[in-house]
Design a protein around this motif. Sequence first.
Motif, PDB file in Angstrom:
ATOM      1  N   PRO A  37       0.836  -1.207   0.000  1.00 53.81           N
ATOM      2  CA  PRO A  37       0.000   0.000   0.000  1.00 53.81           C
ATOM      3  C   PRO A  37       0.871   1.258   0.000  1.00 53.81           C
ATOM      4  CG  PRO A  37      -0.752  -1.565   1.663  1.00 53.81           C
ATOM      5  CD  PRO A  37       0.565  -2.071   1.176  1.00 53.81           C
ATOM      6  N   LEU A  38       0.430   2.264  -0.753  1.00 51.46           N
ATOM      7  CA  LEU A  38       1.164   3.517  -0.833  1.00 51.46           C
ATOM      8  C   LEU A  38       0.193   4.656  -1.090  1.00 51.46           C
ATOM      9  CD1 LEU A  38       3.874   5.061  -0.950  1.00 51.46           C
ATOM     10  CD2 LEU A  38       3.925   4.592  -3.408  1.00 51.46           C
ATOM     11  N   ASN A  39       0.312   5.690  -0.282  1.00 46.16           N
ATOM     12  CA  ASN A  39      -0.478   6.901  -0.492  1.00 46.16           C
ATOM     13  C   ASN A  39      -0.183   7.443  -1.888  1.00 46.16           C
ATOM     14  OD1 ASN A  39      -1.361   9.599  -0.543  1.00 46.16           O
ATOM     15  ND2 ASN A  39      -0.950   9.901   1.636  1.00 46.16           N
ATOM     16  N   PRO A  40      -1.204   7.622  -2.737  1.00 45.79           N
ATOM     17  CA  PRO A  40      -0.960   8.110  -4.099  1.00 45.79           C
ATOM     18  C   PRO A  40      -0.243   9.459  -4.140  1.00 45.79           C
ATOM     19  CG  PRO A  40      -3.200   7.294  -3.884  1.00 45.79           C
ATOM     20  CD  PRO A  40      -2.630   7.311  -2.505  1.00 45.79           C
ATOM     21  N   ALA A  41      -0.477  10.305  -3.136  1.00 48.44           N
ATOM     22  CA  ALA A  41       0.198  11.599  -3.124  1.00 48.44           C
ATOM     23  C   ALA A  41       1.706  11.431  -2.967  1.00 48.44           C
ATOM     24  CB  ALA A  41      -0.353  12.477  -2.002  1.00 48.44           C
ATOM     25  N   PHE A  42       2.136  10.429  -2.212  1.00 40.45           N
ATOM     26  CA  PHE A  42       3.569  10.162  -2.066  1.00 40.45           C
ATOM     27  C   PHE A  42       4.141   9.602  -3.359  1.00 40.45           C
ATOM     28  CE2 PHE A  42       2.644  11.089   2.174  1.00 40.45           C
ATOM     29  CZ  PHE A  42       3.793  11.132   2.942  1.00 40.45           C
ATOM     30  N   ALA A  43       3.400   8.718  -3.986  1.00 43.71           N
ATOM     31  CA  ALA A  43       3.855   8.144  -5.247  1.00 43.71           C
ATOM     32  C   ALA A  43       4.021   9.216  -6.314  1.00 43.71           C
ATOM     33  CB  ALA A  43       2.870   7.078  -5.715  1.00 43.71           C
ATOM     34  N   ALA A  44       3.203  10.257  -6.234  1.00 36.24           N
ATOM     35  CA  ALA A  44       3.235  11.314  -7.248  1.00 36.24           C
ATOM     36  C   ALA A  44       4.252  12.400  -6.947  1.00 36.24           C
ATOM     37  CB  ALA A  44       1.848  11.948  -7.376  1.00 36.24           C
ATOM     38  N   THR A  45       4.901  12.351  -5.780  1.00 34.87           N
ATOM     39  CA  THR A  45       5.832  13.398  -5.370  1.00 34.87           C
ATOM     40  C   THR A  45       7.265  12.999  -5.721  1.00 34.87           C
ATOM     41  OG1 THR A  45       4.382  14.066  -3.562  1.00 34.87           O
ATOM     42  CG2 THR A  45       6.687  14.747  -3.410  1.00 34.87           C
ATOM     43  N   PHE A  46       8.013  13.950  -6.260  1.00 31.76           N
ATOM     44  CA  PHE A  46       9.389  13.672  -6.684  1.00 31.76           C
ATOM     45  C   PHE A  46      10.282  13.366  -5.488  1.00 31.76           C
ATOM     46  CE2 PHE A  46       8.664  18.265  -6.465  1.00 31.76           C
ATOM     47  CZ  PHE A  46       9.672  18.698  -5.604  1.00 31.76           C
ATOM     48  N   ALA A  47      11.364  12.651  -5.741  1.00 31.94           N
ATOM     49  CA  ALA A  47      12.313  12.282  -4.687  1.00 31.94           C
ATOM     50  C   ALA A  47      13.076  13.515  -4.215  1.00 31.94           C
ATOM     51  CB  ALA A  47      13.293  11.237  -5.214  1.00 31.94           C
ATOM     52  N   PRO A  48      13.580  13.507  -2.962  1.00 36.75           N
ATOM     53  CA  PRO A  48      14.325  14.662  -2.452  1.00 36.75           C
ATOM     54  C   PRO A  48      15.528  14.994  -3.327  1.00 36.75           C
ATOM     55  CG  PRO A  48      13.771  13.173  -0.665  1.00 36.75           C
ATOM     56  CD  PRO A  48      13.413  12.459  -1.939  1.00 36.75           C
ATOM     57  N   PRO A  49      15.623  16.194  -3.880  1.00 40.63           N
ATOM     58  CA  PRO A  49      16.699  16.521  -4.803  1.00 40.63           C
ATOM     59  C   PRO A  49      18.100  16.424  -4.216  1.00 40.63           C
ATOM     60  CG  PRO A  49      14.893  18.056  -5.097  1.00 40.63           C
ATOM     61  CD  PRO A  49      14.575  17.238  -3.866  1.00 40.63           C
ATOM     62  N   VAL A  50      18.289  16.871  -2.971  1.00 37.57           N
ATOM     63  CA  VAL A  50      19.634  16.826  -2.394  1.00 37.57           C
ATOM     64  C   VAL A  50      20.094  15.380  -2.242  1.00 37.57           C
ATOM     65  CG1 VAL A  50      20.990  17.338  -0.328  1.00 37.57           C
ATOM     66  CG2 VAL A  50      19.454  19.072  -1.267  1.00 37.57           C
ATOM     67  N   MET A  51      19.173  14.481  -1.908  1.00 36.91           N
ATOM     68  CA  MET A  51      19.547  13.072  -1.803  1.00 36.91           C
ATOM     69  C   MET A  51      19.932  12.513  -3.171  1.00 36.91           C
ATOM     70  SD  MET A  51      19.358  12.566   1.411  1.00 36.91           S
ATOM     71  CE  MET A  51      19.828  14.309   1.542  1.00 36.91           C
ATOM     72  N   GLU A  52      19.247  12.963  -4.209  1.00 42.35           N
ATOM     73  CA  GLU A  52      19.610  12.535  -5.554  1.00 42.35           C
ATOM     74  C   GLU A  52      21.010  13.003  -5.911  1.00 42.35           C
ATOM     75  OE1 GLU A  52      18.179  13.133 -10.210  1.00 42.35           O
ATOM     76  OE2 GLU A  52      16.791  13.594  -8.576  1.00 42.35           O
ATOM     77  N   ALA A  53      21.327  14.246  -5.567  1.00 43.60           N
ATOM     78  CA  ALA A  53      22.660  14.761  -5.856  1.00 43.60           C
ATOM     79  C   ALA A  53      23.725  13.997  -5.082  1.00 43.60           C
ATOM     80  CB  ALA A  53      22.718  16.247  -5.517  1.00 43.60           C
ATOM     81  N   LEU A  82       3.398  20.470  -0.402  1.00 42.23           N
ATOM     82  CA  LEU A  82       2.089  20.661  -1.012  1.00 42.23           C
ATOM     83  C   LEU A  82       1.655  19.398  -1.754  1.00 42.23           C
ATOM     84  CD1 LEU A  82       2.466  24.313  -2.355  1.00 42.23           C
ATOM     85  CD2 LEU A  82       1.363  23.561  -0.247  1.00 42.23           C
ATOM     86  N   SER A  83       2.567  18.819  -2.502  1.00 41.50           N
ATOM     87  CA  SER A  83       2.246  17.601  -3.248  1.00 41.50           C
ATOM     88  C   SER A  83       1.882  16.454  -2.312  1.00 41.50           C
ATOM     89  CB  SER A  83       3.435  17.208  -4.131  1.00 41.50           C
ATOM     90  OG  SER A  83       3.185  16.001  -4.821  1.00 41.50           O
ATOM     91  N   LEU A  84       2.656  16.269  -1.256  1.00 46.56           N
ATOM     92  CA  LEU A  84       2.383  15.193  -0.303  1.00 46.56           C
ATOM     93  C   LEU A  84       1.035  15.383   0.382  1.00 46.56           C
ATOM     94  CD1 LEU A  84       5.898  14.910   1.381  1.00 46.56           C
ATOM     95  CD2 LEU A  84       4.853  13.229  -0.141  1.00 46.56           C
ATOM     96  N   SER A  85       0.597  16.645   0.493  1.00 45.81           N
ATOM     97  CA  SER A  85      -0.665  16.959   1.165  1.00 45.81           C
ATOM     98  C   SER A  85      -1.854  16.981   0.218  1.00 45.81           C
ATOM     99  CB  SER A  85      -0.545  18.322   1.864  1.00 45.81           C
ATOM    100  OG  SER A  85       0.545  18.341   2.756  1.00 45.81           O
ATOM    101  N   GLY A  86      -1.615  16.744  -1.068  1.00 43.67           N
ATOM    102  CA  GLY A  86      -2.702  16.795  -2.031  1.00 43.67           C
ATOM    103  C   GLY A  86      -3.148  18.211  -2.348  1.00 43.67           C
TER     104      GLY A  86
END
Length: 394
Positions: free
Chosen positions: A2-18, A134-138
Motif C-alpha cells: 500500500p502507498l499513499n498516491p500523493a507520495f507516489a506522485a511526489t518527486f524524490a528529495p533533490p539533495v539526496m539525488e545529488a 504541497l504535493s504530499l498533502s494533495g
Amino acid sequence: MPLNPAFAATFAPPVMEARRWLTETPLPEGLPLLNLSQAAPVDPPPAPLRAAMARAIEQDPSIHLYSPVLGNPALRARLAARIAALYGGTVGADQVALTSGCNQAFCAAVAVLAAAGDQVILPVPWYFNHAMWLSLSGIEAVPLPTGADLLPDPDQAAALITPRTRAIALVTPNNPGGVEYPPALLEAFAALAARHKIALIVDETYRDFHTRDGAPHTLFTNPDWDETLIHLYSFSKAYRLTGHRVGAIAAAPARLAEIEKFLDTVTICVSGPGQMAALWGLENLEDWLAGERLEILRRRAAMIAGFQRLDGWELLGCGAYFAYARHPFDAPSPQVARRLLAEAGVLMLPGTMFRPQGDPAGAREMRIAFANADTTEIGDLMTRLGRVGQAVTS
C-alpha cells in the motif's frame, strides 16, 4: 505494498539525488570536490555556544524534558522582542512559536491553512521542499512565473487566485534564486492577500544575510499584521544549528493554537538543547552574527565578480547563500550537473529541481549554493567552470 498516491506522485528529495551522483561519479584526478549543492553550514556552532550547550546538557535537567508544544516561553519572548526591534512593529510572545526547523514551520502553516484540493501560489523557480509538502498533502502548487530579475509580479499573482487559493508563499532572500524582494513588493503582496482574505507566508530563513541594513520590509509595522502574514524564520543558518532543528513561526495567536495541534502530533516539541542554543545565541551572538553576514556578503561579491568574467554563463540572481545562473551548454541542466561533477569536480543542482515538471526554463538553469565556499574557492570555481566551457565549445 500500500502507498499513499500523493507520495507516489511526489518527486524524490533533490539533495539526496545529488548525493547519489557523488557515489556514482568518479571525480577528476587532482581536483577536490567543490560541493555547492546544499544550503547548510558545514562548520559547527561557534565555540562559546558549544561550551554553553555542553554546560546546559550536563547541568540543567529540564533541557532533557518536553517543553511546551509551542516552545520555551523565554525563547518565544526573546524572539518576539527581536522581531519587534528589527522591524519596528509590535510582536508579542503569544504571536511566536518554535518549530523543528523552518521546513516544519512551513508544513505546519500550510496544514492549518489548506486541505487536499486547495491551492497555494509559489513563485518559480521555487524551493523544492515547499512544492514537495504541497504535493504530499494533495494541495496544488500553483506556479507564479517570475521575470528576468526573478521577482514575482503581484498582478500576475492576482490573476491566479481562485476560490481554492489559501495562501501565497514567498521566500526572501530567495531560495533558489538569491534575490531579495524589495519592501514595496512585499507590501503589495500583503495588500493582495488581505484583499482576497488569504494568507501571505513569508519565509525569511536567510534574513540574517540580507544586503540591506536594518529592516528588510515593513510588514510588521501594520498593527493588524497577523491577520494576513505568517512569518517563518530559522536558527539553523544564523547559529549553525542545522542538526538541532530550530525554526520559528510568527502568526496570530488563534492560528498558533491550531498549529499547536499539528506540532503536538508530529514532534510534541523542539529539542531542548536546540531551544537553549537559540536563546543563548539571541542573547550573546549579535556581534558574531554580524561578522558572519559580512563574510557572506564578501562571498556574494566574489560570485558576482567571477560571473562577470565567465564567458557564456548568465547570472540571474545572487544573494544570501545562493547564485542562480543560466548555463551556456546545449545539454539540459541535469546532464550539465553530472558533466560538471565528472569534468570539474563541482556539484551543483540543476534548475529542473526548482520548477514544475516540463518547465523548459529549468533545463538552462543551475543553482549554486556558495555559502560554504570561501573567496579562494569561489575563484577556483570560476576557473573550473571556464575550463569546462572551453572544452565543450572547442
